[in-house]
Scaffold this active site. Structure first.
Site, PDB file in Angstrom:
ATOM      1  N   PHE A 130       0.848  -1.195   0.000  1.00  0.00           N
ATOM      2  CA  PHE A 130       0.000   0.000   0.000  1.00  0.00           C
ATOM      3  C   PHE A 130       0.889   1.254   0.000  1.00  0.00           C
ATOM      4  CE2 PHE A 130      -2.933   3.110   1.749  1.00  0.00           C
ATOM      5  CZ  PHE A 130      -4.123   2.774   1.132  1.00  0.00           C
ATOM      6  N   ASP A 199       1.497  -5.157   8.457  1.00  0.00           N
ATOM      7  CA  ASP A 199       0.330  -4.287   8.354  1.00  0.00           C
ATOM      8  C   ASP A 199      -0.895  -5.181   8.180  1.00  0.00           C
ATOM      9  OD1 ASP A 199      -1.734  -2.555   7.615  1.00  0.00           O
ATOM     10  OD2 ASP A 199      -0.340  -1.157   6.660  1.00  0.00           O
ATOM     11  N   TYR A 224     -11.202   1.279  10.152  1.00  0.00           N
ATOM     12  CA  TYR A 224     -12.403   1.625   9.373  1.00  0.00           C
ATOM     13  C   TYR A 224     -12.717   0.649   8.249  1.00  0.00           C
ATOM     14  CZ  TYR A 224      -8.734   3.997   6.631  1.00  0.00           C
ATOM     15  OH  TYR A 224      -7.591   4.286   5.943  1.00  0.00           O
ATOM     16  N   LYS A 225     -11.919  -0.418   8.110  1.00  0.00           N
ATOM     17  CA  LYS A 225     -12.184  -1.395   7.051  1.00  0.00           C
ATOM     18  C   LYS A 225     -13.032  -2.524   7.629  1.00  0.00           C
ATOM     19  CE  LYS A 225      -8.220   0.140   4.434  1.00  0.00           C
ATOM     20  NZ  LYS A 225      -6.756   0.098   4.357  1.00  0.00           N
ATOM     21  N   ARG A 386     -12.108  -4.542  -7.670  1.00  0.00           N
ATOM     22  CA  ARG A 386     -11.885  -5.121  -6.348  1.00  0.00           C
ATOM     23  C   ARG A 386     -13.213  -5.330  -5.623  1.00  0.00           C
ATOM     24  NH1 ARG A 386      -8.299  -2.450  -1.656  1.00  0.00           N
ATOM     25  NH2 ARG A 386     -10.017  -0.974  -1.715  1.00  0.00           N
TER      26      ARG A 386
HETATM   27  C1  PLP Z   1      -6.080   1.262   4.293  1.00  0.00           C
HETATM   28  C2  PLP Z   1      -4.638   1.068   4.504  1.00  0.00           C
HETATM   29  C3  PLP Z   1      -3.891   2.045   5.156  1.00  0.00           C
HETATM   30  C4  PLP Z   1      -4.552   3.319   5.573  1.00  0.00           C
HETATM   31  O1  PLP Z   1      -3.728   4.197   6.229  1.00  0.00           O
HETATM   32  P1  PLP Z   1      -4.351   5.512   6.889  1.00  0.00           P
HETATM   33  O2  PLP Z   1      -3.252   6.044   7.696  1.00  0.00           O
HETATM   34  O3  PLP Z   1      -5.548   5.088   7.684  1.00  0.00           O
HETATM   35  O4  PLP Z   1      -4.796   6.414   5.816  1.00  0.00           O
HETATM   36  C5  PLP Z   1      -2.550   1.795   5.367  1.00  0.00           C
HETATM   37  N1  PLP Z   1      -1.972   0.641   4.955  1.00  0.00           N
HETATM   38  C6  PLP Z   1      -2.685  -0.319   4.313  1.00  0.00           C
HETATM   39  C7  PLP Z   1      -2.028  -1.574   3.887  1.00  0.00           C
HETATM   40  C8  PLP Z   1      -4.029  -0.115   4.055  1.00  0.00           C
HETATM   41  O5  PLP Z   1      -4.731  -1.044   3.412  1.00  0.00           O
END
Ligand code: PLP
Length: 427
Positions: A130, A199, A224-225, A386
């Protein structure tokens, strides 16, 4: 064997997790396959947020830090979340964003490496990780004299070298849905003297995770996911107890102090994971996230993460086979691995043309997935359609409906209409 709509309805009728759907607001006419980006709202959240505002804030005011338990929310929510990830009470705090928590743990890991193994100067991650993870790593490596090395997906043998300090990975890849074997990779890294950072943004609440069982070093993830904590919900951080008391993370704010309300001028870190807190937390957002965590924990008596995982695999298997049966001949290809051990809780498809417009046409029909762009320059070749499957509230008939709409969008060339090709700021 072909699966029919009637079969899907029968599977829903027999699904022991089906009642959990009633804990969430799933809008009428929407098939929501984007819980991997922003989870739905737990029904309890609206009333709870209102209560925090009108009672705890409006009436309780400053007293609520103690009387309403505000001050200990990072630890209380962390203890709830720990149960979903093979962590123990006292090992997790809920705080800040994933990006910020990654900054803290990668900083801690780099500090450890600089002290224990100064010849280790490389951080390894995957090219398709990401972007925010890669950006944070780029910034920290530059500031601390480390080199960031990006490898192709899964080419992790390259990380098991004497000059590598940290292997930083996302457990389930956001673009492909591919899942790593956390235990095997962590063991190989440990054998090579490499620290691991995981992560769990697409894992927490989505797939079983066993942080202590894997003997990982650090983990962060998103609220939030799959945890349904609401837009911008606080994230979380876990540090193995063997490290948590040893190092101070760089954001040494007062909430990570051993006694913030002594107002002492010198920083003295709290014991254990609480030192990974920085400043005052967003209490209203915390309260919403706690509703999401409680809804996840409602699955515990029904088999918990193992039962959710079994349903998630059944849903994603069904989606893959229905797409292959019903959308054959339209040039749709599967990106996500077929093997259960390599698959998270999402299915990603690709097509040589029209991926973005197909997703837009589906959204117009109430089937909400999302699109992820290619970045050919960095070796990411495919545009992605997705679809996230959150077994708490997605069912088998939903899965059927999604494929039926995809089939119609492709059969009728609906996606070629001009409006579906206009790009929005958030895809
Ligand atoms: C959604 C996601 C993030 C989000 O990071 P924020 O700091 O909340 O914006 C980070 N890493 C991964 C792998 C994600 O899927």
């Amino acid at each position: 064997m072909t699966t029919t709509l009637q079969d899907c309805r029968a599977m829903d009728a027999q699904d022991p997790l089906r009642p959990l759907r009633d804990l969430f607001v799933v809008p009428q006419g929407v098939t929501y396959l984007d819980g991997n980006s922003l989870g739905v709202m737990p029904k309890s959240a609206a009333a709870r947020v209102a209560q925090v505002a009108t009672e705890e804030w409006a009436q309780g005011l400053i007293r609520s830090w103690n009387a309403a338990g505000w001050f200990t929310m990072p630890q209380r929510l962390g203890d709830k979340l720990a149960q979903l990830m093979g962590a123990k009470a006292g090992e997790v705090v809920v705080t800040d964003s994933t990006s910020i928590n990654l900054y803290k743990v990668l900083s801690a890991a780099l500090t450890m490496a600089a002290q224990d193994a100064p010849h280790r100067t490389v951080v390894v991650s995957e090219r398709t990780n990401f972007p925010t993870d890669l950006y944070i790593a780029q910034g920290l490596c530059k500031a601390n004299g480390f080199t960031l090395e990006l490898v192709d997906d899964g080419a992790l043998d390259a990380a098991m070298r004497p000059d590598v300090a940290v292997l930083m990975l996302t457990h389930v890849n956001y673009r492909t849905g591919a899942m790593h074997d956390m235990k095997a990779i962590t063991a190989a890294a440990q054998g090579a003297g490499v620290l691991t950072i995981w992560d769990l943004a697409h894992s927490a609440g989505a797939v079983p995770v066993d942080l202590n069982g894997a003997d990982a070093d650090f983990a962060v993830g998103c609220g939030y996911k799959y945890l349904n904590g609401g837009p911008g919900a606080p994230a979380f951080v876990w540090v193995h107890p063997r490290h948590a008391g040893r190092f101070e993370q760089p954001l040494s704010g007062w909430w990570g102090h051993a006694a913030p309300f002594e107002f002492a001028p010198g920083y003295r870190p709290a014991e254990g994971i609480s030192r990974y807190l920085c400043g005052t937390q967003p209490i209203i957002s915390m309260a919403a996230l706690e509703c999401g965590l409680d809804a996840m924990l409602a699955a515990q008596p029904l088999g918990g993460m193992q039962a959710l995982r079994a349903k998630s695999l059944a849903l994603t298997d069904l989606f893959i086979s229905l797409v292959e049966q019903r959308c054959a001949g339209h040039g749709i290809e599967l990106v996500t691995p077929r093997g259960h051990a390599q698959r998270g809780s999402q299915v990603c498809l690709t097509r040589s043309e029209g991926a973005y417009a197909i997703v837009q046409a589906l959204i117009a029909r109430g089937v909400i997935g999302d699109y992820r762009a290619a970045d050919v320059a960095s070796g990411v070749q495919q545009e992605i359609l997705r679809f996230g499957f959150t077994p708490l509230y997605i069912g088998f008939e939903d899965t059927w409906n999604a494929v039926e709409h995809l089939k119609q969008v492709l059969d009728t060339h609906e996606w070629q209409r001009a409006g579906f090709n206009q790009k929005h700021a958030v895809t």
